[in-house]
Motif scaffolding. Structure first.
Motif, PDB file in Angstrom:
ATOM      1  N   SER A  49      35.569  56.778 -14.779  1.00 34.28           N
ATOM      2  CA  SER A  49      36.358  57.811 -14.081  1.00 34.28           C
ATOM      3  C   SER A  49      36.146  59.225 -14.608  1.00 34.28           C
ATOM      4  CB  SER A  49      37.853  57.462 -14.105  1.00 34.28           C
ATOM      5  OG  SER A  49      38.069  56.239 -13.447  1.00 34.28           O
ATOM      6  N   ASP A  77      39.215  56.067 -27.325  1.00 37.17           N
ATOM      7  CA  ASP A  77      38.748  54.720 -27.673  1.00 37.17           C
ATOM      8  C   ASP A  77      37.237  54.678 -27.570  1.00 37.17           C
ATOM      9  OD1 ASP A  77      38.706  54.725 -24.819  1.00 37.17           O
ATOM     10  OD2 ASP A  77      38.627  52.540 -24.848  1.00 37.17           O
ATOM     11  N   ALA A 153      43.166  53.380 -22.690  1.00 39.56           N
ATOM     12  CA  ALA A 153      42.364  53.422 -23.919  1.00 39.56           C
ATOM     13  C   ALA A 153      41.802  52.007 -24.097  1.00 39.56           C
ATOM     14  CB  ALA A 153      43.197  53.905 -25.102  1.00 39.56           C
ATOM     15  N   LYS A 204      42.555  50.772  -8.088  1.00 36.61           N
ATOM     16  CA  LYS A 204      43.537  50.969  -9.177  1.00 36.61           C
ATOM     17  C   LYS A 204      44.968  50.967  -8.635  1.00 36.61           C
ATOM     18  CE  LYS A 204      40.276  51.499 -12.182  1.00 36.61           C
ATOM     19  NZ  LYS A 204      39.956  52.740 -12.941  1.00 36.61           N
TER      20      LYS A 204
HETATM   21  O1  LIG Z   1      36.598  52.753 -22.837  1.00 36.19           O
HETATM   22  C1  LIG Z   1      37.136  52.600 -21.730  1.00 36.19           C
HETATM   23  O2  LIG Z   1      36.747  51.815 -20.847  1.00 36.19           O
HETATM   24  C2  LIG Z   1      38.312  53.472 -21.365  1.00 36.19           C
HETATM   25  O3  LIG Z   1      38.811  54.264 -22.252  1.00 36.19           O
HETATM   26  C3  LIG Z   1      39.240  52.658 -20.560  1.00 36.19           C
HETATM   27  O4  LIG Z   1      40.572  52.709 -20.937  1.00 36.19           O
HETATM   28  C4  LIG Z   1      39.068  53.175 -19.156  1.00 36.19           C
HETATM   29  O5  LIG Z   1      39.762  54.405 -19.028  1.00 36.19           O
HETATM   30  C5  LIG Z   1      39.587  52.192 -18.151  1.00 36.19           C
HETATM   31  O6  LIG Z   1      38.990  50.936 -18.430  1.00 36.19           O
HETATM   32  C6  LIG Z   1      39.217  52.647 -16.745  1.00 36.19           C
HETATM   33  O7  LIG Z   1      37.810  52.641 -16.667  1.00 36.19           O
HETATM   34  P1  LIG Z   1      37.055  53.176 -15.363  1.00 36.19           P
HETATM   35  O8  LIG Z   1      37.328  54.643 -15.278  1.00 36.19           O
HETATM   36  O9  LIG Z   1      35.613  52.859 -15.645  1.00 36.19           O
HETATM   37  O10 LIG Z   1      37.633  52.415 -14.191  1.00 36.19           O
END
Ligand SMILES: O=C(O)[C@H](O)[C@@H](O)[C@H](O)[C@H](O)COP(=O)(O)O
Length: 254
Positions: A49, A77, A153, A204
């Motif tokens: 995203s 993260d 995260a 989502k």
């Molecule tokens: O390391 C990671 O993957 C992110 O920090 C995680 O928390 C991510 O924000 C969500 O999984 C959404 O991921 P997308 O934006 O790829 O749907």
């Protein structure tokens, strides 16, 4: 900034519009911090995203709107992979934001994923504490995404890290990924001056509904842990991601 513990929803008609609103929120948080302390600190989110947000921030539309040389860039993260791995959150941010803006290496604080996960988390905790010393680690902005299972995260459902009271960085083995992740804890995120989710796309919508409208069930919906101690949590979404919110999800004027 009014504190009422209610999430502040910013719902736009399209993902392009939500990215613009998020970019302006990022800019304003950075400018507020620079006005107050001559620097800003941000913890970037990972996954897919934020890539478009980073590209927008590095574009001619925003690159001259804030003093990037006063920024410190961290990662909320990280995957337990080398920095040049396609899965690396650091690698994605470096390509989409940091390199295009000419951010200096000394402004970037990456997780040392060459270390074993537990050591990498301990080292990152020390790096963060050293950056903010002698004050509490309080990021000016923490960016977050939302997984379709309501994680944020690397705070995944049914993991021990959801229950910690420690404001630090921890390593967590994620069963569904069969891999370690290194993540900010919810208390560390909640110390931030501003926290913003960036969520778009219909895939989502159910996770958004669960996190924002279901009773508190942090084991199932870890993103419910996010409640900054000062200020409110902001949700930047397009209508597709807000589609299950009913009246709560009406497009908001920003
Ligand atoms: O390391 C990671 O993957 C992110 O920090 C995680 O928390 C991510 O924000 C969500 O999984 C959404 O991921 P997308 O934006 O790829 O749907």
């Amino acid at each position: 900034m009014e504190k009422n513990n209610l999430p502040e929803l910013h719902i736009a008609a399209s993902s392009e519009e939500v990215l613009r609103q998020m970019a302006e929120f990022f800019r304003d948080a950075a400018l507020r911090a620079v006005a107050a302390q001559d620097r800003f600190s941000v913890a970037l989110s990972g996954g897919n995203s934020p890539r478009k947000l980073f590209e927008l921030l590095a574009s001619a539309a925003y690159r001259d709107q804030l003093p990037w040389e006063k920024g410190a860039f961290f990662f909320g993260d990280e995957r337990n992979v080398p920095h040049d791995d396609p899965e690396s959150n650091y690698g994605m941010a470096k390509a989409a934001l940091l390199d295009p803006l000419g951010i200096k290496p000394e402004q970037v604080f990456a997780v040392n994923t060459a270390l074993p996960p537990e050591q990498a988390a301990e080292q990152y905790t020390q790096d963060i504490e050293q950056f903010f010393a002698p004050y509490t680690a309080r990021f000016d902005l923490v960016l977050l995404g939302l997984g379709d299972n309501s994680h944020t995260a690397s705070l995944f459902p049914h993991t021990p890290v959801l229950h910690t009271t420690e404001a630090n960085v921890q390593a967590v083995f994620v069963e569904e990924k069969q891999a370690y992740r290194i993540t900010f804890t919810a208390p560390l995120i909640n110390q931030a001056r501003a926290v913003a989710f960036l969520v778009y796309g219909g895939d989502k919508a159910l996770a958004v509904k669960r996190v924002l409208t279901e009773d508190r069930q942090i084991e199932e919906y870890p993103a419910q842990l996010i409640a900054p101690t000062s200020g409110n949590v902001h949700w930047f979404m397009d209508q597709a991601a807000a589609a299950e919110l009913g009246q709560l999800g009406a497009t908001t004027a920003d």
